[in-house]
Design a protein around this motif. Structure first.
Motif, PDB file in Angstrom:
ATOM      1  N   ARG A 151       0.914   9.102  -0.483  1.00 48.48           N
ATOM      2  CA  ARG A 151      -0.460   9.607  -0.589  1.00 48.48           C
ATOM      3  C   ARG A 151      -0.705  10.066  -2.026  1.00 48.48           C
ATOM      4  O   ARG A 151      -0.567  11.243  -2.363  1.00 48.48           O
ATOM      5  CB  ARG A 151      -0.690  10.762   0.378  1.00 48.48           C
ATOM      6  N   PRO A 152      -1.066   9.129  -2.917  1.00 49.75           N
ATOM      7  CA  PRO A 152      -1.285   9.503  -4.325  1.00 49.75           C
ATOM      8  C   PRO A 152      -2.436  10.485  -4.473  1.00 49.75           C
ATOM      9  O   PRO A 152      -3.432  10.418  -3.745  1.00 49.75           O
ATOM     10  CB  PRO A 152      -1.586   8.168  -5.000  1.00 49.75           C
ATOM     11  N   VAL A 203       1.469   3.684  -7.651  1.00 52.78           N
ATOM     12  CA  VAL A 203       1.844   3.239  -6.317  1.00 52.78           C
ATOM     13  C   VAL A 203       1.488   1.766  -6.120  1.00 52.78           C
ATOM     14  O   VAL A 203       2.262   0.992  -5.545  1.00 52.78           O
ATOM     15  CB  VAL A 203       1.174   4.117  -5.245  1.00 52.78           C
ATOM     16  N   ALA A 204       0.319   1.365  -6.622  1.00 53.97           N
ATOM     17  CA  ALA A 204      -0.099  -0.030  -6.472  1.00 53.97           C
ATOM     18  C   ALA A 204       0.838  -0.997  -7.190  1.00 53.97           C
ATOM     19  O   ALA A 204       0.948  -2.165  -6.806  1.00 53.97           O
ATOM     20  CB  ALA A 204      -1.521  -0.207  -6.990  1.00 53.97           C
ATOM     21  N   ALA A 211       0.810  -1.217   0.000  1.00 54.28           N
ATOM     22  CA  ALA A 211       0.000   0.000   0.000  1.00 54.28           C
ATOM     23  C   ALA A 211       0.844   1.269   0.000  1.00 54.28           C
ATOM     24  O   ALA A 211       0.322   2.362   0.222  1.00 54.28           O
ATOM     25  CB  ALA A 211      -0.924  -0.006   1.213  1.00 54.28           C
ATOM     26  N   GLN A 256      -1.650   8.225 -10.185  1.00 52.88           N
ATOM     27  CA  GLN A 256      -0.687   8.000  -9.118  1.00 52.88           C
ATOM     28  C   GLN A 256      -1.045   6.771  -8.296  1.00 52.88           C
ATOM     29  O   GLN A 256      -0.157   6.009  -7.883  1.00 52.88           O
ATOM     30  CB  GLN A 256      -0.592   9.236  -8.214  1.00 52.88           C
ATOM     31  N   ARG A 257      -2.348   6.554  -8.060  1.00 56.08           N
ATOM     32  CA  ARG A 257      -2.754   5.367  -7.304  1.00 56.08           C
ATOM     33  C   ARG A 257      -2.353   4.095  -8.047  1.00 56.08           C
ATOM     34  O   ARG A 257      -1.888   3.123  -7.433  1.00 56.08           O
ATOM     35  CB  ARG A 257      -4.259   5.394  -7.037  1.00 56.08           C
ATOM     36  N   ASP A 281      -4.183  11.162  -7.489  1.00 60.33           N
ATOM     37  CA  ASP A 281      -5.188  10.861  -8.500  1.00 60.33           C
ATOM     38  C   ASP A 281      -5.088   9.393  -8.887  1.00 60.33           C
ATOM     39  O   ASP A 281      -4.248   8.643  -8.376  1.00 60.33           O
ATOM     40  CB  ASP A 281      -5.010  11.765  -9.724  1.00 60.33           C
ATOM     41  N   ASP A 282      -5.954   8.984  -9.824  1.00 58.62           N
ATOM     42  CA  ASP A 282      -5.988   7.573 -10.222  1.00 58.62           C
ATOM     43  C   ASP A 282      -4.667   7.128 -10.852  1.00 58.62           C
ATOM     44  O   ASP A 282      -4.224   5.985 -10.647  1.00 58.62           O
ATOM     45  CB  ASP A 282      -7.138   7.330 -11.206  1.00 58.62           C
TER      46      ASP A 282
END
Length: 465
Positions: free
Chosen positions: A109-110, A119-120, A63, A115-116, A112-113
């Motif tokens: 702490r991304p 990170v994932a 995460a 960045q999420r 937007d989508d």
């Protein structure tokens, strides 16, 4: 006749050869690749929006949980960010600090989508059992130098698991250094560590995290801080040592004290090495190439820190004695210079040049010095840009000025990186067969060095042929 992996060399060899067991090259190459992927550059933005500090963070959860050194995120600030390998920056929130162990936990702490998703997809490292003296480890982080910001990696052996670490800073001429902290039970290993690598990973040869880098060769064991583990919902690592890849790799690998240069290639490369003594500065290394009298060396042998040519050409020798003058700078190209000197003898480099390969074991050799450095190739096809050698505040303006003139920044092109524990500009880097693979041109700290591939270096100077 002994085989190349069983010959013992006569000259003294470095601390990495004191009976330790060498990990298999494939295992070590895998760990070098891994430690680059699990570490991120951590930056702090000043009030003006400009980066004013940076260190490293180590990914420990899927995460986006990160463990770093507490001194890397010492400011109470919401202006920390992490830099992903594609250059994307993601906000970093500090969630816990353990000053007693110089550890801190943070979370990505991304915004937007996109960045999420990035990170994932990031890899992370699992926590491993406690390291023991004699274990091989790989260290990685994002050093302040070189300028290409690629991860800096090195390998070493754990020396102690109970090291007392008291970092200090220079307090001025005639004054005692200021002690910045006192940390017990730290890991001490002979990895090459450069500025900016604090917060990076120390992993074992099974690829599990044993410590977080907090100083030169010093790591804080993650298991020592339950508060940091709880803040990221991490279970404590198992207490017993595993019996997987690490032990198997050690069982199947070669012994360090049985590895050295074969006698004939070792003798041949030494015959071609020279000491280059520039006017007004300490000597560097060089290699006799092509025909007697041509010497390949580093640019700083003939140029000052500001690029101005030195007033007098250097002299060359085999051992610092019976030196001969150089008469001409044939050419300067990149970090290297080709000189024409009065021949010392008929010896020139005749060995076939080999290529560097990731995690291959290497030696560094220079003329006039029986000590052999040892280490591994830690990176290929690097383009560091300007590399600033180690800086030590010596307390006196004139002494410092002389030190900086002796060790000016070096503009470095395409090179390979290595972690040999001794460095002399212009020395030869060879593989275990004694085949030359590079010429050293710059170092950031002990164990973090750069060499121009020798085939590349020779190709720059058609005058050699």
């Amino acid at each position: 006749m002994p085989t190349p992996t069983e010959v013992v060399v006569a000259p003294p060899v470095s601390r990495k050869l004191q009976g330790a067991v060498v990990p298999d090259q494939r295992v070590l190459a895998t760990r070098f690749a891994q430690v680059e992927k699990i570490t991120l550059r951590v930056e702090h933005l000043g009030e003006d929006g400009v980066v004013d500090m940076h260190g490293t963070g180590t990914l420990v959860t899927q995460a986006g949980g990160i463990i770093t050194a507490a001194h890397v995120v010492s400011e109470v600030s919401d202006r920390y960010r992490a830099v992903l390998d594609n250059g994307t920056t993601v906000k970093l929130e500090v969630v816990a600090r353990d000053e007693a162990h110089d550890l801190a936990a943070a979370k990505l702490r991304p915004a937007d989508d996109a960045q999420r998703g990035a990170v994932a997809a990031l890899p992370w490292v699992e926590l491993g059992p406690a390291a023991a003296p004699g274990d091989w480890v790989v260290c990685g982080g994002h050093a302040s130098d070189p300028a290409d910001h690629a991860a800096t990696r090195s390998a070493g052996v754990v020396q102690s698991t109970s090291y007392v670490f008291e970092p200090k800073e220079f307090a001025g001429r005639g004054r005692a250094p200021k002690t910045l902290g006192h940390f017990d039970s730290m890991l001490q290993a002979d990895c090459g560590i450069a500025r900016g690598m604090s917060g990076g990973a120390m992993i074992d040869d099974s690829g599990e995290l044993v410590g977080i880098i907090v100083g030169t060769g010093i790591a804080s064991p993650v298991a020592a801080s339950p508060a940091i583990l709880r803040s990221l919902a991490l279970a404590p690592p198992r207490a017993t040592q595993h019996s997987g890849v690490s032990r198997a790799a050690k069982t199947e690998s070669k012994r360090h004290d049985a590895l050295a240069l074969t006698n004939e290639p070792g003798d041949d490369i030494r015959k071609a090495l020279v000491v280059v003594a520039p006017s007004g500065r300490s000597a560097v290394g060089g290699i006799s190439v092509g025909r007697p009298g041509l010497v390949l060396t580093v640019k700083n042998a003939v140029a000052k820190a500001d690029g101005e040519m030195r007033a007098a050409l250097p002299r060359v020798s085999r051992n610092g004695l019976d030196d001969k003058p150089c008469s001409e700078i044939v050419a300067i190209r990149g970090e290297l210079a080709l000189l024409r000197c009065e021949p010392l003898d008929d010896a020139v480099l005749t060995l076939s040049i080999a290529e560097a390969s990731l995690a291959a074991e290497i030696r560094t050799i220079s003329a006039g010095n029986d000590w052999i450095g040892s280490g591994f190739v830690t990176g290929l096809s690097r383009t560091p840009g300007e590399v600033r050698p180690p800086r030590v505040n010596l307390g006196c303006g004139m002494v410092n000025a002389h030190h900086y003139e002796e060790h000016p920044p070096v503009e470095v092109g395409e090179v390979f990186a290595h972690d040999a524990d001794r460095f002399t500009a212009g020395e030869a880097v060879v593989d275990l067969r004694g085949a030359p693979i590079g010429i050293d041109v710059a170092n950031v700290e002990a164990g973090v060095s750069f060499a121009v591939p020798l085939r590349n270096a020779m190709a720059r100077f058609p005058e050699i042929r």
